[in-house]
Design a protein around this motif. Sequence first.
Motif, PDB file in Angstrom:
ATOM      1  N   MET A   1     -11.778   4.438  -6.879  1.00 35.11           N
ATOM      2  CA  MET A   1     -10.536   4.929  -6.273  1.00 35.11           C
ATOM      3  C   MET A   1     -10.044   5.773  -7.292  1.00 35.11           C
ATOM      4  O   MET A   1      -9.816   5.353  -8.371  1.00 35.11           O
ATOM      5  N   ARG A   3      -7.216   7.812  -9.689  1.00 37.75           N
ATOM      6  CA  ARG A   3      -5.828   7.188  -9.926  1.00 37.75           C
ATOM      7  C   ARG A   3      -4.753   8.619  -9.442  1.00 37.75           C
ATOM      8  O   ARG A   3      -5.156   9.615  -9.264  1.00 37.75           O
ATOM      9  N   PRO A   4      -3.627   7.997  -8.929  1.00 33.03           N
ATOM     10  CA  PRO A   4      -2.634   9.146  -8.431  1.00 33.03           C
ATOM     11  C   PRO A   4      -2.189  10.077  -9.478  1.00 33.03           C
ATOM     12  O   PRO A   4      -2.300   9.492 -10.698  1.00 33.03           O
ATOM     13  N   LYS A 100      -3.292   8.520   2.723  1.00 37.52           N
ATOM     14  CA  LYS A 100      -4.217   7.615   2.006  1.00 37.52           C
ATOM     15  C   LYS A 100      -3.613   6.583   1.126  1.00 37.52           C
ATOM     16  O   LYS A 100      -2.660   7.037   0.592  1.00 37.52           O
ATOM     17  N   THR A 101      -4.303   5.672   0.810  1.00 40.67           N
ATOM     18  CA  THR A 101      -3.639   4.657   0.089  1.00 40.67           C
ATOM     19  C   THR A 101      -4.568   4.097  -1.185  1.00 40.67           C
ATOM     20  O   THR A 101      -5.678   3.962  -0.932  1.00 40.67           O
ATOM     21  N   TRP A 102      -3.843   3.785  -2.265  1.00 35.78           N
ATOM     22  CA  TRP A 102      -4.574   3.388  -3.582  1.00 35.78           C
ATOM     23  C   TRP A 102      -3.879   2.368  -3.952  1.00 35.78           C
ATOM     24  O   TRP A 102      -2.533   2.061  -3.779  1.00 35.78           O
ATOM     25  N   ASN A 104      -4.338   0.857  -8.026  1.00 29.25           N
ATOM     26  CA  ASN A 104      -5.549   0.786  -9.159  1.00 29.25           C
ATOM     27  C   ASN A 104      -4.761   0.641 -10.492  1.00 29.25           C
ATOM     28  O   ASN A 104      -4.932   1.764 -11.324  1.00 29.25           O
ATOM     29  N   GLU A 131      -1.238   2.748   6.760  1.00 27.44           N
ATOM     30  CA  GLU A 131      -1.288   2.968   5.396  1.00 27.44           C
ATOM     31  C   GLU A 131      -0.630   1.703   4.811  1.00 27.44           C
ATOM     32  O   GLU A 131      -1.258   1.232   3.638  1.00 27.44           O
ATOM     33  N   HIS A 134      -2.686  -1.406   4.612  1.00 31.69           N
ATOM     34  CA  HIS A 134      -3.801  -1.471   3.573  1.00 31.69           C
ATOM     35  C   HIS A 134      -3.516  -1.981   2.358  1.00 31.69           C
ATOM     36  O   HIS A 134      -4.275  -2.671   1.673  1.00 31.69           O
ATOM     37  N   ASP A 139      -9.173  -5.475  -1.777  1.00 26.05           N
ATOM     38  CA  ASP A 139     -10.126  -4.306  -1.759  1.00 26.05           C
ATOM     39  C   ASP A 139     -11.569  -5.381  -1.664  1.00 26.05           C
ATOM     40  O   ASP A 139     -12.008  -6.198  -2.643  1.00 26.05           O
TER      41      ASP A 139
END
Length: 312
Positions: A1, A3-4, A100-102, A104, A131, A134, A139
């Motif tokens: 995934m 990185r933002p 969208k969701t992260w 990390n 979202e 999630h 994961d």
Amino acid sequence: MPRPPPALTRRAAAARLLGLAGWCLCAAGPRGARAAELTIDGAVVQVEFDAHAFPENGAPLLEWLRRSADIVAHYYGRFPVARLKVRVMAADGDGVRGGKTWANPDAFIRVTVGQRTSRAQLQSDWVLVHEMTHLALPDTGEQHAWLSEGLATYVEGVARVQAGNRSEADVWAEEVRSMPRGLPQEGDRGLDQTHTWGRTYWGGAMFCLLADVDIRRRTDNRYGLQDALRAVLRASGGLAADWPIERVLRTGDAAVGTTALADLYARMGDAPMKPDLMSLWHELGVEPDGESVRLNDAAPLAAVRHAIMRAR
Ligand SMILES: [Zn+2]
């Protein structure tokens, strides 16, 4: 995934410019970019958006963020992560366009919102609750995206009913209408092997509903999927953790004293199990009536239906 991307603005003096308790609207960078910070049950949610792009300098957006976070926090007994950054992207027109969701490991949600989105549209939005849901599940890898998307689809409806943000009949009507899209079609090889949109979102949601009903049946309605999910969140910390799916299901099952999740996975993971949804609706007391449903409290599993939707 991925990185933002880095923060839009640097935070400066806190100010309650919106007149809302608990808000801090912080210094602007170029073009009206703003960062606001709110706290939800001790969790800190940082929000970045272009205040000039939205009505009332984005005040309705911040109410929507707080409401959505509260809905998810009530379902899980706490907000899933201690810190979250949300970036709201402005688009033409109206409506919440998608997110969208992260994690990390820093939790980050990017969501796109039309500049003419009304308060009423934000009030009835499902995207942000989806979202944020999630964030509460480890994961488990792409192969098991059905679990993550199915849970977010299923929990969004239940959590919003519990919070008074959506009617119970509306959620059941949507499930009656949409869950058949999650049934296996010709050539299906089970949820782990069939990555169509219908199987991923509604097949996964069907797994969640069947699991919820089964846990409640096996425990005389003392526990449900919500208890299992809360335990998974407590043990894992949510999306930043990489867990095998078996560990997620085992942890959930242990919390409610059943093997319902593992048993259902054994039937649906690599085989096209096809439940009789019409019988299930009937047993739960959900009677299709045109585009809507009638709820029947005399049905054999009406108490299970009530327990699923009841706020804790
Ligand atoms: Zn999703």
